[in-house]
Design an enzyme around this catalytic site. Structure first.
Site, PDB file in Angstrom:
ATOM      1  N   LYS A  57       0.841  -1.216   0.000  1.00 18.62           N
ATOM      2  CA  LYS A  57       0.000   0.000   0.000  1.00 18.62           C
ATOM      3  C   LYS A  57       0.870   1.258   0.000  1.00 18.62           C
ATOM      4  O   LYS A  57       0.654   2.172  -0.779  1.00 18.62           O
ATOM      5  CB  LYS A  57      -0.893   0.012   1.238  1.00 18.62           C
ATOM      6  CG  LYS A  57      -1.538   1.372   1.486  1.00 18.62           C
ATOM      7  CD  LYS A  57      -2.319   1.429   2.777  1.00 18.62           C
ATOM      8  CE  LYS A  57      -1.578   1.870   3.979  1.00 18.62           C
ATOM      9  NZ  LYS A  57      -1.578   3.269   4.366  1.00 18.62           N
ATOM     10  N   ASN A  58       1.848   1.300   0.906  1.00 14.61           N
ATOM     11  CA  ASN A  58       2.597   2.547   1.056  1.00 14.61           C
ATOM     12  C   ASN A  58       3.552   2.812  -0.105  1.00 14.61           C
ATOM     13  O   ASN A  58       4.071   3.915  -0.241  1.00 14.61           O
ATOM     14  CB  ASN A  58       3.307   2.593   2.418  1.00 14.61           C
ATOM     15  CG  ASN A  58       2.294   2.820   3.538  1.00 14.61           C
ATOM     16  OD1 ASN A  58       1.149   3.205   3.287  1.00 14.61           O
ATOM     17  ND2 ASN A  58       2.698   2.571   4.779  1.00 14.61           N
ATOM     18  N   ASP A  70       4.026   0.470  12.106  1.00 12.27           N
ATOM     19  CA  ASP A  70       2.737  -0.022  11.600  1.00 12.27           C
ATOM     20  C   ASP A  70       2.415  -1.426  12.121  1.00 12.27           C
ATOM     21  O   ASP A  70       1.277  -1.887  11.996  1.00 12.27           O
ATOM     22  CB  ASP A  70       2.737  -0.036  10.063  1.00 12.27           C
ATOM     23  CG  ASP A  70       2.814   1.374   9.496  1.00 12.27           C
ATOM     24  OD1 ASP A  70       2.483   2.328  10.216  1.00 12.27           O
ATOM     25  OD2 ASP A  70       3.227   1.517   8.335  1.00 12.27           O
ATOM     26  N   ARG A  97       0.077  14.705  12.625  1.00 11.53           N
ATOM     27  CA  ARG A  97       1.120  14.233  11.709  1.00 11.53           C
ATOM     28  C   ARG A  97       1.565  15.412  10.839  1.00 11.53           C
ATOM     29  O   ARG A  97       1.043  15.636   9.758  1.00 11.53           O
ATOM     30  CB  ARG A  97       0.599  13.055  10.876  1.00 11.53           C
ATOM     31  CG  ARG A  97       0.268  11.852  11.759  1.00 11.53           C
ATOM     32  CD  ARG A  97      -0.439  10.748  11.018  1.00 11.53           C
ATOM     33  NE  ARG A  97       0.417  10.035  10.103  1.00 11.53           N
ATOM     34  CZ  ARG A  97      -0.016   9.123   9.234  1.00 11.53           C
ATOM     35  NH1 ARG A  97      -1.300   8.847   9.177  1.00 11.53           N
ATOM     36  NH2 ARG A  97       0.802   8.513   8.430  1.00 11.53           N
ATOM     37  N   PRO A  98       2.563  16.169  11.317  1.00 10.04           N
ATOM     38  CA  PRO A  98       2.969  17.385  10.603  1.00 10.04           C
ATOM     39  C   PRO A  98       3.602  17.070   9.248  1.00 10.04           C
ATOM     40  O   PRO A  98       4.084  15.954   9.019  1.00 10.04           O
ATOM     41  CB  PRO A  98       4.008  18.011  11.539  1.00 10.04           C
ATOM     42  CG  PRO A  98       4.488  16.907  12.410  1.00 10.04           C
ATOM     43  CD  PRO A  98       3.368  15.925  12.524  1.00 10.04           C
ATOM     44  N   ARG A 157      -4.335  10.256   3.526  1.00 12.18           N
ATOM     45  CA  ARG A 157      -3.125  10.858   4.045  1.00 12.18           C
ATOM     46  C   ARG A 157      -2.113  11.098   2.916  1.00 12.18           C
ATOM     47  O   ARG A 157      -1.503  12.156   2.798  1.00 12.18           O
ATOM     48  CB  ARG A 157      -2.554   9.876   5.080  1.00 12.18           C
ATOM     49  CG  ARG A 157      -1.266  10.260   5.667  1.00 12.18           C
ATOM     50  CD  ARG A 157      -1.439  11.130   6.864  1.00 12.18           C
ATOM     51  NE  ARG A 157      -0.208  11.819   7.156  1.00 12.18           N
ATOM     52  CZ  ARG A 157      -0.160  13.043   7.617  1.00 12.18           C
ATOM     53  NH1 ARG A 157      -1.246  13.723   7.852  1.00 12.18           N
ATOM     54  NH2 ARG A 157       0.994  13.605   7.864  1.00 12.18           N
ATOM     55  N   ARG A 214      -8.595   0.171   4.011  1.00 13.51           N
ATOM     56  CA  ARG A 214      -7.579   1.040   3.414  1.00 13.51           C
ATOM     57  C   ARG A 214      -6.268   0.315   3.205  1.00 13.51           C
ATOM     58  O   ARG A 214      -5.459   0.726   2.375  1.00 13.51           O
ATOM     59  CB  ARG A 214      -7.301   2.237   4.323  1.00 13.51           C
ATOM     60  CG  ARG A 214      -8.512   3.050   4.610  1.00 13.51           C
ATOM     61  CD  ARG A 214      -8.166   4.036   5.636  1.00 13.51           C
ATOM     62  NE  ARG A 214      -7.139   4.859   5.030  1.00 13.51           N
ATOM     63  CZ  ARG A 214      -7.020   6.137   5.217  1.00 13.51           C
ATOM     64  NH1 ARG A 214      -7.859   6.727   6.026  1.00 13.51           N
ATOM     65  NH2 ARG A 214      -6.094   6.807   4.641  1.00 13.51           N
TER      66      ARG A 214
END
Ligand code: EPU
Length: 417
Positions: A22-23, A304, A121-122, A92, A396
Site C-alpha cells: 500500500k505505502n 505499523d 502528523r505534521p 493521508r 484502506r
C-alpha cells in the site's frame, strides 16, 4: 454500517499470498504524473486508498485503467487543476500530489491530507524540502499552495527521517534543474521502490535505501512498467495472526529481509520461523515468552506493526513493554483491547502488556493498524463473537482480508447493519 464478526479460537492453517505494498502504491500512482507517457503498475493491491488515488488522477485528466492487480496510467492529458477539496481530503498520502504536481507543473493547490489521524502528523519537512527547491509554499484556508518559477537542486537535511518527506522531495527534485541531495533520508523499502520506478521513467536517483539520496534532475520523464514490492506490513500482520492463533501459516510473496525486525522478535518469543526465498512459515507454539519491543524507523521494528504486535503480546506469559519511537501516542487500539479483557496500560510512549486471556466484545477500530490489532485479538477468542466496527479503516490497507482469513480457516465474516 459494516462490521467484521469473528469467532476465534481456530489456529490459522495454510498459505496466504501477500499483495503489493500500500505505502508504495500510493506514492507510485502520483509519481506517474511526472511522466509524459503511459506508466503500467503491476502487483497493485486492491484497496480503497488506491481507488481514491485513481479518482484523483482521473479528475486531473489522466486516463486510468485498473484491471485486477494492474493499473495503466496515461498522464499525457493531465492538467494543472487546483484540488483544495474533494478526494485529496480522503487520504493521508494525497500529500504526494504536492511533490508530483510541483515537479511536473511547478505549481499545485492541494487540500491538506486526511487519512488515519492517530495523532498530529505534521508535514513541515515536506514543505521545508519544497521551499529549499525554490518553491513558495503557503497554507490558504486548509489548502497548500505551491508555486515556483523553476525548481533547482540543492542540499536538504531532514530534521526527522520522514518517509513522506523523502518521497515527496524525490518526486519534485526528479524534474528540477541540477542535483538535489537529501541527507538523513528515510530508508524504508517503499522509498527504494519509488526510486526504482522514477529511474525506469528516466530519472537519475542514487542512494535510495541509505540516508543520503542524490537526485540529478532531468527535464522530461517517460512511461514504463513497474512491479510493486510486496506489502511488508500486511505480511507482518498475517505472521502475527498466525502466531497469535498458534497456527501454521506459509506467508507467500514476501521479501524476508524486510521482515527481519519482526522475525527476530517472534523467535525471541519462542515462535517457529522458517525463511525461504520469497516466503516465511510461522509455526505457533503452546506458550510464548514476553519480550520488549521498540518501534523505530526502518530497519527497526515497524510502527505499523506495533498495534498488531500488542495483540500478540497479550498471548505471551509475563509482562512485555512495547514502545513506539516513531509516533508518540499511537495507542488507540489499547482501550479497545482492554474492553476485551487485556491487561494493558499506556505510560508515555510505551504500552505495558500483561499476558492473559481475552474475551469477545464489541470494539471499534480508530485507524487502520488498530483495526488489524482488534481482528487478531478477536481471532484468539473462542467463546462468543467479537464485533469490530471501523471496517472502512481496515479496507484502506488489507487487500482481501476476510477471504484470506477464511482460506486460513478463520470464522470471520462481514455484516452490514
Ligand atoms: N514528521 C514530522 N514532520 C514531517 C513529517 C513527519 O515531524 O514533515 C514526523 C511524524 O510526526 C512521525 C515521524 O516523523 O513522528 C515519521 O513520519 P513519516 O513522515 O515517516 O510518516 P508518513 O510518511 O506520514 C508513512 C506511512 C505510515 C507509516 C510511517 C512510518 C504512508 C502513506 N504512510 O507515513 O503508514 O506509519 O510512514 O513508517 O506511507 C499505515 O500504513 O498505517 C501508516 C500510517
Amino acid at each position: 454500517m459494516e462490521k467484521l464478526m469473528i469467532t476465534g479460537g481456530r489456529p490459522l492453517q495454510g498459505t496466504v499470498s501477500i499483495s503489493g505494498a500500500k505505502n508504495s502504491a500510493i506514492a507510485l500512482i502520483p509519481a506517474a504524473i511526472l511522466a509524459e507517457s503511459e506508466v503500467i503498475l503491476d502487483n497493485l493491491p486492491l484497496l480503497s486508498d488506491v481507488a481514491v488515488y485513481s479518482e484523483i488522477l482521473e479528475e486531473l485528466g489522466a486516463t486510468v485503467t485498473w484491471e485486477g492487480s494492474q493499473m495503466k496510467i496515461d498522464p499525457s492529458s493531465i492538467k494543472s487543476i487546483p484540488m483544495p477539496n474533494g478526494p485529496v481530503k480522503k487520504l493521508r498520502a494525497s500529500y504526494y500530489m504536492m511533490g508530483a504536481m510541483l515537479g511536473r507543473f511547478k505549481e499545485a493547490i492541494i487540500g491538506l491530507p486526511g487519512g488515519c489521524n492517530f495523532e498530529p502528523r505534521p508535514i513541515d519537512q515536506h514543505i521545508k524540502g519544497f521551499e529549499a527547491l525554490g518553491a513558495t509554499v503557503t497554507n490558504e484556508h486548509g489548502a497548500i499552495h505551491l508555486h515556483a518559477k523553476e525548481l533547482h537542486g540543492t542540499k536538504i537535511y531532514l530534521d526527522v527521517s520522514s518517509v513522506g518527506a523523502t518521497i515527496n522531495i524525490m518526486l519534485a527534485a526528479a524534474r528540477a534543474k541540477g542535483a538535489t541531495i537529501i541527507e538523513n533520508a528515510a530508508k524504508e523499502p517503499e522509498i527504494i521502490d519509488v526510486a526504482t520506478l522514477l529511474n525506469s521513467m528516466g530519472a537519475i536517483i542514487k542512494g535510495a535505501g541509505t540516508e543520503t539520496i542524490r537526485i540529478e534532475g532531468v527535464s522530461e520523464l517517460h512511461g514504463c512498467r513497474h512491479s510493486i514490492i510486496p506489502d511488508r506490513i500486511q505480511a507482518g500482520t498475517y505472521m502475527i495472526a498466525a502466531a497469535a492463533t498458534r497456527g501454521n501459516v506459509l506467508i507467500d510473496n514476501v521479501i524476508p529481509k524486510h521482515m527481519e525486525a519482526l522475525t527476530a522478535k517472534m523467535q525471541e518469543m519462542g515462535i517457529g520461523i522458517e525463511e525461504y526465498d520469497e516466503s516465511i512459515r510461522v509455526l505457533g507454539a503452546p506458550s510464548y515468552e514476553h519480550v520488549d519491543v521498540k518501534a523505530l524507523i526502518y530497519p527497526g521494528f515497524a510502527t505499523d506493526l506495533q498495534s498488531p504486535m500488542t495483540s500478540l503480546l497479550t498471548q505471551a506469559q509475563g509482562v512485555s513493554v512495547l514502545s513506539d519511537f516513531v509516533y508518540s501516542n499511537r495507542f488507540k487500539h489499547v482501550p479497545e483491547l482492554v474492553r476485551m479483557g487485556a491487561k494493558i496500560r499506556v505510560e508515555g510512549r510505551s504500552a505495558i502488556i500483561e499476558g492473559g486471556r481475552l474475551n469477545a466484545a464489541k470494539v471499534k477500530a480508530a485507524d487502520l493498524r488498530a483495526g488489524a490489532a482488534l481482528v487478531i485479538a478477536g481471532l484468539t477468542v473462542s467463546e462468543g463473537v467479537t464485533e469490530v466496527t471501523g471496517v472502512e479503516y481496515i479496507d484502506r490497507g488489507y487487500d482481501h482480508l476476510v477471504s484470506n482469513l477464511r482460506l486460513l480457516g478463520a470464522d470471520v465474516w462481514r455484516q452490514t447493519e
